[in-house]
Design a protein around this motif. Structure first.
Motif, mmCIF file in Angstrom:
data_model
loop_
_atom_site.group_PDB
_atom_site.id
_atom_site.type_symbol
_atom_site.label_atom_id
_atom_site.label_comp_id
_atom_site.label_asym_id
_atom_site.label_seq_id
_atom_site.Cartn_x
_atom_site.Cartn_y
_atom_site.Cartn_z
ATOM 1 N N SER A 1 23.228 48.809 49.419
ATOM 2 C CA SER A 1 24.453 48.745 48.624
ATOM 3 C C SER A 1 24.541 47.433 47.861
ATOM 4 O O SER A 1 25.569 46.756 47.874
ATOM 5 N N SER A 2 23.452 47.037 47.202
ATOM 6 C CA SER A 2 23.391 45.730 46.550
ATOM 7 C C SER A 2 24.412 45.600 45.427
ATOM 8 O O SER A 2 24.980 44.529 45.216
ATOM 9 N N GLU A 3 24.663 46.692 44.685
ATOM 10 C CA GLU A 3 25.599 46.611 43.562
ATOM 11 C C GLU A 3 27.026 46.364 44.048
ATOM 12 O O GLU A 3 27.753 45.541 43.488
ATOM 13 N N MET A 4 27.429 47.064 45.093
ATOM 14 C CA MET A 4 28.767 46.858 45.637
ATOM 15 C C MET A 4 28.908 45.469 46.239
ATOM 16 O O MET A 4 29.941 44.806 46.066
ATOM 17 N N SER B 1 32.965 49.740 40.134
ATOM 18 C CA SER B 1 32.769 48.311 39.933
ATOM 19 C C SER B 1 34.083 47.631 39.562
ATOM 20 O O SER B 1 34.411 46.565 40.092
ATOM 21 N N ALA B 2 34.834 48.243 38.666
ATOM 22 C CA ALA B 2 36.115 47.669 38.243
ATOM 23 C C ALA B 2 37.074 47.541 39.419
ATOM 24 O O ALA B 2 37.704 46.482 39.617
ATOM 25 N N ILE B 3 37.183 48.597 40.207
ATOM 26 C CA ILE B 3 38.119 48.588 41.343
ATOM 27 C C ILE B 3 37.665 47.580 42.400
ATOM 28 O O ILE B 3 38.479 46.812 42.936
ATOM 29 N N THR B 4 36.368 47.556 42.696
ATOM 30 C CA THR B 4 35.845 46.655 43.728
ATOM 31 C C THR B 4 36.048 45.196 43.346
ATOM 32 O O THR B 4 36.508 44.380 44.159
ATOM 33 N N ILE C 1 31.595 42.583 45.211
ATOM 34 C CA ILE C 1 32.484 41.932 46.183
ATOM 35 C C ILE C 1 32.292 40.423 46.141
ATOM 36 O O ILE C 1 33.269 39.654 46.149
ATOM 37 N N ILE C 2 31.043 39.979 46.082
ATOM 38 C CA ILE C 2 30.765 38.544 46.016
ATOM 39 C C ILE C 2 31.387 37.939 44.763
ATOM 40 O O ILE C 2 32.017 36.877 44.814
ATOM 41 N N LEU C 3 31.221 38.622 43.640
ATOM 42 C CA LEU C 3 31.775 38.132 42.378
ATOM 43 C C LEU C 3 33.293 38.023 42.450
ATOM 44 O O LEU C 3 33.882 37.004 42.070
ATOM 45 N N GLY C 4 33.942 39.075 42.955
ATOM 46 C CA GLY C 4 35.393 39.087 43.009
ATOM 47 C C GLY C 4 35.960 38.080 43.985
ATOM 48 O O GLY C 4 36.847 37.289 43.643
ATOM 49 N N PHE D 1 24.229 38.904 53.946
ATOM 50 C CA PHE D 1 24.051 40.191 53.282
ATOM 51 C C PHE D 1 23.068 40.129 52.118
ATOM 52 O O PHE D 1 22.483 41.157 51.750
ATOM 53 N N THR D 2 22.892 38.961 51.514
ATOM 54 C CA THR D 2 21.967 38.854 50.388
ATOM 55 C C THR D 2 20.575 38.409 50.824
ATOM 56 O O THR D 2 19.666 38.314 49.999
ATOM 57 N N GLY D 3 20.414 38.134 52.141
ATOM 58 C CA GLY D 3 19.098 37.749 52.635
ATOM 59 C C GLY D 3 18.775 36.286 52.442
ATOM 60 O O GLY D 3 17.636 35.865 52.683
#
Length: 247
Positions: free
Chosen positions: A27-30, A164-167, A34-37, A214-216
């Motif tokens: 789930s890398s995109e989600m 993406s917008a909602i997340t 989340i990280i961005l937001g 989560f990103t390793g």
């Protein structure tokens, strides 16, 4: 006998795949959204609240300004995430149409490109030629192969832009409320600022650890970098507000 042996090999491969548990995080995109937001949500309102505290305004004004910023930031970043994902989907659709046209208009050139790709993986001509011929008999699989291995494009989820917008927007709100929480509970801005610094830096530390996990990446290094960025942003905003206050 050969057919029975081939069937047995396929069954053996299926059993191996069933027994093998993949450890990759899918789930890398989600996670990226989340990280961005959360990252911006924690940092920007934190810096704004610190700056206004440096200007010695009341907690109520800081809270109103902070909530307004969180609302505007969530909408802006959510819309940015939507447009970015929509652009990726549009780009994929254009390239898909072009590849579909090319395998009809110039099939030999596309077959040569396909052979070149397979050769880059170490396949010899006598090994990749049957694969190329098999793909030519299946146009859809051929296009999918070229999209993935020639252009490096994966088919996007049709709901990706909205998700993406909602997340991003929701993550921004969650992150943005953390530094504002002390101003909701403490009427004196100076005291609320101290509590906000402690709470937000702790949240940045936890968020940095989770992000690294989560990103390793190295969790403690990620946590340190995240806290450092938040601290620098808030210190800069506080100092600038103090500077202009005495000008």
């Amino acid at each position: 006998m050969a057919e029975n042996g081939h069937t047995a090999d396929l069954e053996k491969q299926m059993l191996l795949l069933q027994d093998h548990e993949e450890k990759h995080f899918m789930s890398s995109e989600m996670v990226r959204d989340i990280i961005l937001g959360v990252s911006d949500g924690l940092t920007v309102p934190f810096a704004l609240a610190a700056g206004l505290s440096g200007a010695e305004v009341s907690s109520s004004i800081i809270l109103i300004a902070g909530i307004a910023e969180v609302a505007a930031g969530a909408i802006s970043m959510g819309l940015g995430g939507y447009l970015a994902a929509k652009s990726e989907a549009d780009h994929y659709a254009r390239e898909l149409k072009r590849e579909q046209e090319e395998i009809i208009a110039v099939p030999d050139i596309e077959a040569a490109e396909c052979a070149e790709i397979l050769a880059q993986f170490g396949a010899e001509p006598h090994e990749y030629e049957p694969v190329v011929n098999a793909l030519r008999r299946n146009p859809k699989a051929w296009v999918d192969f070229m999209m993935k291995f020639e252009l490096g494009l994966e088919k996007p989820d049709p709901m990706r832009a909205l998700q993406s917008a909602i997340t991003i927007a929701f993550s921004y709100v969650v992150g943005g409320l953390v530094p504002l929480l002390p101003y909701m509970l403490i009427p004196v801005a100076r005291k609320a600022l101290i509590a906000s610094v402690v709470v937000t830096l702790l949240a940045l530390l936890i968020f940095g650890l989770a992000k690294g996990y989560f990103t390793g990446n190295q969790p403690f290094k990620s946590a340190f970098q995240t806290v450092l960025i938040g601290a620098i942003a808030s210190a800069a905003a506080f100092s600038i507000a103090k500077l202009f206050q005495h000008v």
